[in-house]
Design a protein around this motif. Sequence first.
Motif, PDB file in Angstrom:
ATOM      1  N   CYS A 195     -23.378 -19.109 -11.176  1.00  0.00           N
ATOM      2  CA  CYS A 195     -22.433 -20.202 -10.947  1.00  0.00           C
ATOM      3  C   CYS A 195     -21.015 -19.724 -11.196  1.00  0.00           C
ATOM      4  O   CYS A 195     -20.781 -18.735 -11.898  1.00  0.00           O
ATOM      5  CB  CYS A 195     -22.750 -21.387 -11.873  1.00  0.00           C
ATOM      6  SG  CYS A 195     -24.396 -22.091 -11.671  1.00  0.00           S
ATOM      7  N   GLY A 196     -20.076 -20.445 -10.598  1.00  0.00           N
ATOM      8  CA  GLY A 196     -18.679 -20.185 -10.875  1.00  0.00           C
ATOM      9  C   GLY A 196     -18.281 -20.705 -12.240  1.00  0.00           C
ATOM     10  O   GLY A 196     -18.927 -21.590 -12.809  1.00  0.00           O
ATOM     11  N   ILE A 197     -17.210 -20.161 -12.799  1.00  0.00           N
ATOM     12  CA  ILE A 197     -16.741 -20.557 -14.124  1.00  0.00           C
ATOM     13  C   ILE A 197     -15.235 -20.789 -14.078  1.00  0.00           C
ATOM     14  O   ILE A 197     -14.543 -20.307 -13.178  1.00  0.00           O
ATOM     15  CB  ILE A 197     -17.063 -19.501 -15.196  1.00  0.00           C
ATOM     16  CG1 ILE A 197     -16.271 -18.208 -14.919  1.00  0.00           C
ATOM     17  CG2 ILE A 197     -18.563 -19.205 -15.255  1.00  0.00           C
ATOM     18  CD1 ILE A 197     -16.278 -17.223 -16.061  1.00  0.00           C
ATOM     19  N   CYS A 198     -14.745 -21.530 -15.048  1.00  0.00           N
ATOM     20  CA  CYS A 198     -13.312 -21.663 -15.293  1.00  0.00           C
ATOM     21  C   CYS A 198     -12.994 -20.835 -16.533  1.00  0.00           C
ATOM     22  O   CYS A 198     -13.608 -21.027 -17.578  1.00  0.00           O
ATOM     23  CB  CYS A 198     -12.922 -23.114 -15.517  1.00  0.00           C
ATOM     24  SG  CYS A 198     -13.065 -24.169 -14.059  1.00  0.00           S
ATOM     25  N   GLY A 199     -12.052 -19.948 -16.408  1.00  0.00           N
ATOM     26  CA  GLY A 199     -11.720 -19.071 -17.532  1.00  0.00           C
ATOM     27  C   GLY A 199     -11.140 -17.780 -17.033  1.00  0.00           C
ATOM     28  O   GLY A 199     -10.232 -17.770 -16.203  1.00  0.00           O
ATOM     29  N   ALA A 200     -11.685 -16.664 -17.520  1.00  0.00           N
ATOM     30  CA  ALA A 200     -11.142 -15.360 -17.164  1.00  0.00           C
ATOM     31  C   ALA A 200     -12.226 -14.297 -17.281  1.00  0.00           C
ATOM     32  O   ALA A 200     -13.224 -14.468 -17.987  1.00  0.00           O
ATOM     33  CB  ALA A 200      -9.951 -15.009 -18.059  1.00  0.00           C
ATOM     34  N   ILE A 201     -12.007 -13.207 -16.565  1.00  0.00           N
ATOM     35  CA  ILE A 201     -12.879 -12.035 -16.627  1.00  0.00           C
ATOM     36  C   ILE A 201     -11.993 -10.827 -16.888  1.00  0.00           C
ATOM     37  O   ILE A 201     -11.028 -10.587 -16.160  1.00  0.00           O
ATOM     38  CB  ILE A 201     -13.670 -11.835 -15.326  1.00  0.00           C
ATOM     39  CG1 ILE A 201     -14.572 -13.034 -15.055  1.00  0.00           C
ATOM     40  CG2 ILE A 201     -14.498 -10.546 -15.392  1.00  0.00           C
ATOM     41  CD1 ILE A 201     -15.291 -12.953 -13.704  1.00  0.00           C
ATOM     42  N   VAL A 202     -12.319 -10.079 -17.933  1.00  0.00           N
ATOM     43  CA  VAL A 202     -11.609  -8.844 -18.261  1.00  0.00           C
ATOM     44  C   VAL A 202     -12.554  -7.684 -17.960  1.00  0.00           C
ATOM     45  O   VAL A 202     -13.637  -7.598 -18.545  1.00  0.00           O
ATOM     46  CB  VAL A 202     -11.160  -8.804 -19.729  1.00  0.00           C
ATOM     47  CG1 VAL A 202     -10.390  -7.520 -20.016  1.00  0.00           C
ATOM     48  CG2 VAL A 202     -10.303 -10.018 -20.065  1.00  0.00           C
ATOM     49  N   SER A 203     -12.151  -6.820 -17.051  1.00  0.00           N
ATOM     50  CA  SER A 203     -12.958  -5.655 -16.671  1.00  0.00           C
ATOM     51  C   SER A 203     -12.353  -4.414 -17.303  1.00  0.00           C
ATOM     52  O   SER A 203     -11.138  -4.182 -17.184  1.00  0.00           O
ATOM     53  CB  SER A 203     -13.006  -5.502 -15.150  1.00  0.00           C
ATOM     54  OG  SER A 203     -13.546  -6.670 -14.552  1.00  0.00           O
ATOM     55  N   LEU A 204     -13.182  -3.620 -17.966  1.00  0.00           N
ATOM     56  CA  LEU A 204     -12.714  -2.465 -18.718  1.00  0.00           C
ATOM     57  C   LEU A 204     -13.310  -1.185 -18.153  1.00  0.00           C
ATOM     58  O   LEU A 204     -14.513  -1.087 -17.941  1.00  0.00           O
ATOM     59  CB  LEU A 204     -13.097  -2.587 -20.199  1.00  0.00           C
ATOM     60  CG  LEU A 204     -12.670  -3.863 -20.933  1.00  0.00           C
ATOM     61  CD1 LEU A 204     -13.192  -3.850 -22.357  1.00  0.00           C
ATOM     62  CD2 LEU A 204     -11.161  -4.015 -20.906  1.00  0.00           C
ATOM     63  N   GLU A 205     -12.439  -0.204 -17.940  1.00  0.00           N
ATOM     64  CA  GLU A 205     -12.880   1.160 -17.658  1.00  0.00           C
ATOM     65  C   GLU A 205     -12.832   1.916 -18.967  1.00  0.00           C
ATOM     66  O   GLU A 205     -11.800   1.942 -19.646  1.00  0.00           O
ATOM     67  CB  GLU A 205     -11.972   1.799 -16.611  1.00  0.00           C
ATOM     68  CG  GLU A 205     -12.384   3.200 -16.213  1.00  0.00           C
ATOM     69  CD  GLU A 205     -11.471   3.796 -15.164  1.00  0.00           C
ATOM     70  OE1 GLU A 205     -11.296   5.029 -15.165  1.00  0.00           O
ATOM     71  OE2 GLU A 205     -10.927   3.020 -14.349  1.00  0.00           O
ATOM     72  N   TYR A 206     -13.916   2.553 -19.347  1.00  0.00           N
ATOM     73  CA  TYR A 206     -14.047   3.101 -20.690  1.00  0.00           C
ATOM     74  C   TYR A 206     -14.210   4.616 -20.663  1.00  0.00           C
ATOM     75  O   TYR A 206     -14.549   5.217 -19.634  1.00  0.00           O
ATOM     76  CB  TYR A 206     -15.248   2.470 -21.399  1.00  0.00           C
ATOM     77  CG  TYR A 206     -16.555   2.641 -20.653  1.00  0.00           C
ATOM     78  CD1 TYR A 206     -17.380   3.732 -20.867  1.00  0.00           C
ATOM     79  CD2 TYR A 206     -16.950   1.695 -19.697  1.00  0.00           C
ATOM     80  CE1 TYR A 206     -18.557   3.890 -20.165  1.00  0.00           C
ATOM     81  CE2 TYR A 206     -18.129   1.853 -18.987  1.00  0.00           C
ATOM     82  CZ  TYR A 206     -18.929   2.949 -19.223  1.00  0.00           C
ATOM     83  OH  TYR A 206     -20.096   3.106 -18.520  1.00  0.00           O
ATOM     84  N   SER A 207     -13.981   5.225 -21.827  1.00  0.00           N
ATOM     85  CA  SER A 207     -14.182   6.655 -22.015  1.00  0.00           C
ATOM     86  C   SER A 207     -15.431   6.869 -22.854  1.00  0.00           C
ATOM     87  O   SER A 207     -16.018   5.907 -23.368  1.00  0.00           O
ATOM     88  CB  SER A 207     -12.957   7.258 -22.713  1.00  0.00           C
ATOM     89  OG  SER A 207     -12.836   6.747 -24.026  1.00  0.00           O
ATOM     90  N   PRO A 208     -15.904   8.128 -23.032  1.00  0.00           N
ATOM     91  CA  PRO A 208     -17.118   8.367 -23.829  1.00  0.00           C
ATOM     92  C   PRO A 208     -17.035   7.864 -25.268  1.00  0.00           C
ATOM     93  O   PRO A 208     -18.066   7.645 -25.904  1.00  0.00           O
ATOM     94  CB  PRO A 208     -17.259   9.897 -23.787  1.00  0.00           C
ATOM     95  CG  PRO A 208     -16.603  10.295 -22.501  1.00  0.00           C
ATOM     96  CD  PRO A 208     -15.454   9.354 -22.340  1.00  0.00           C
ATOM     97  N   GLY A 209     -15.848   7.654 -25.807  1.00  0.00           N
ATOM     98  CA  GLY A 209     -15.721   7.192 -27.184  1.00  0.00           C
ATOM     99  C   GLY A 209     -15.817   5.691 -27.361  1.00  0.00           C
ATOM    100  O   GLY A 209     -15.709   5.188 -28.487  1.00  0.00           O
ATOM    101  N   PHE A 210     -16.065   4.941 -26.294  1.00  0.00           N
ATOM    102  CA  PHE A 210     -16.118   3.481 -26.384  1.00  0.00           C
ATOM    103  C   PHE A 210     -17.455   3.025 -26.962  1.00  0.00           C
ATOM    104  O   PHE A 210     -18.517   3.546 -26.586  1.00  0.00           O
ATOM    105  CB  PHE A 210     -15.915   2.871 -24.998  1.00  0.00           C
ATOM    106  CG  PHE A 210     -15.997   1.377 -24.956  1.00  0.00           C
ATOM    107  CD1 PHE A 210     -14.944   0.592 -25.385  1.00  0.00           C
ATOM    108  CD2 PHE A 210     -17.147   0.741 -24.502  1.00  0.00           C
ATOM    109  CE1 PHE A 210     -15.010  -0.789 -25.342  1.00  0.00           C
ATOM    110  CE2 PHE A 210     -17.237  -0.635 -24.461  1.00  0.00           C
ATOM    111  CZ  PHE A 210     -16.164  -1.408 -24.884  1.00  0.00           C
TER     112      PHE A 210
END
Length: 406
Positions: free
Chosen positions: A183-198
Amino acid sequence: MDGELILAFSAGFAGSEGDSDPGCEGGGDRITFQDPDRYQWYDPTLWRAASTPDDLESGRFQFSVHEESVPCEHDDVIFRPDSSFRVSTDSALSSMPVRTVSIMEKKFSREEEFARYLQSSSGKLQFHGSGTVQVTNRRCSESSGCDCGNTANHEWICAALHRHSQCPHLECWIPLTPIGHCCGICGAIVSLEYSPGFNVESYRNRLLHLFLSLASYGGVRMAMSKVPRPQSFLELVLREDESEIQVVLLEEGSGSKAEALAWEIMKDIQSQGSSLGIVKGEVHTSTGSHGSGPGGSVDGGMITGAVIGVLLALVGLGSLVVLITRGMIRVPSLSSLQFLKMDSDLDNLGDSIDKGFDNPMFDTSSNLPADVHGLYSGSEALKSISITNSGIHFTNPAYDETDFTA
């Protein structure tokens, strides 16, 4: 504990621990048994997720997208010991891997042992369907988290969800649909590109204690997981990483507090991202605004639009070439284009006419080979050209010039 009652048609039974309650002697109430096969393994409304057994017992459940609301590949599955169940394992895949399964306070952590249980009389009653639950006893060994593994059953999950209820009505302008959600949502999406230390669990705890514990963000729910990253054309060519960390911030209503939290997270990424193992962050909100944290990013929609535009241009050019080749479209020759001049240029025709390149069809007899004969050979070629005030024309021998000029 594992017995069963088989009732014939129109049969009934009664049970009592002693004196019955007042008003219950008549037995006039009508009770209907529901369909025992209505429960589906991939129904997200039947499961509750928690990080620890203590959280599960205390009711501190974890919000997640629908694909992760059902057992994932590295999850421990627990059926409450004080309840009976019967669940359909119909699936798009033949096997449904999980880490462990606990039934009637017995924990199965080995595949052979659980396979024998599934063949028992209790196991056959409790599990039925096309798929088989497989116990692997495998933990997720990646600090950045592991993919849930339910992408192939996304349609099954959403279909089971919609059998109970439809997606809620949303108040925001541009609803977002997180990866793995139905379903759709109201809010936000944060997409992260990570390194091996994450480390996904450390970062989850950081956001919980640093932001979500504040009263100003009350009512905001967060789901964090590793998901397949949508691949743009440029990323497919460069063969970049295929996964990212998705942080879903959901809030009832317009989602304004969730959006404010997303921008606070982006500020934290800009200042502390390198120490947290975050290479790049991007936020999308239900109001349509988006931005990126350190490193920046290129909007995949812009790339896609440019690629589609180039492809359409190539298709149009190819179609034009085919039409010209087949003679459906005639292109004016260069010699005819030379005569498309303005009237003011006619004043210079008395001096000399630039013939451009030699055309044997319209050249003088002195320049023609001796063996060239025909309608436009020699002086006849010059007679077929007439210069008037309105321009230069070719005389068509099929029509009388006197009739044309009249």
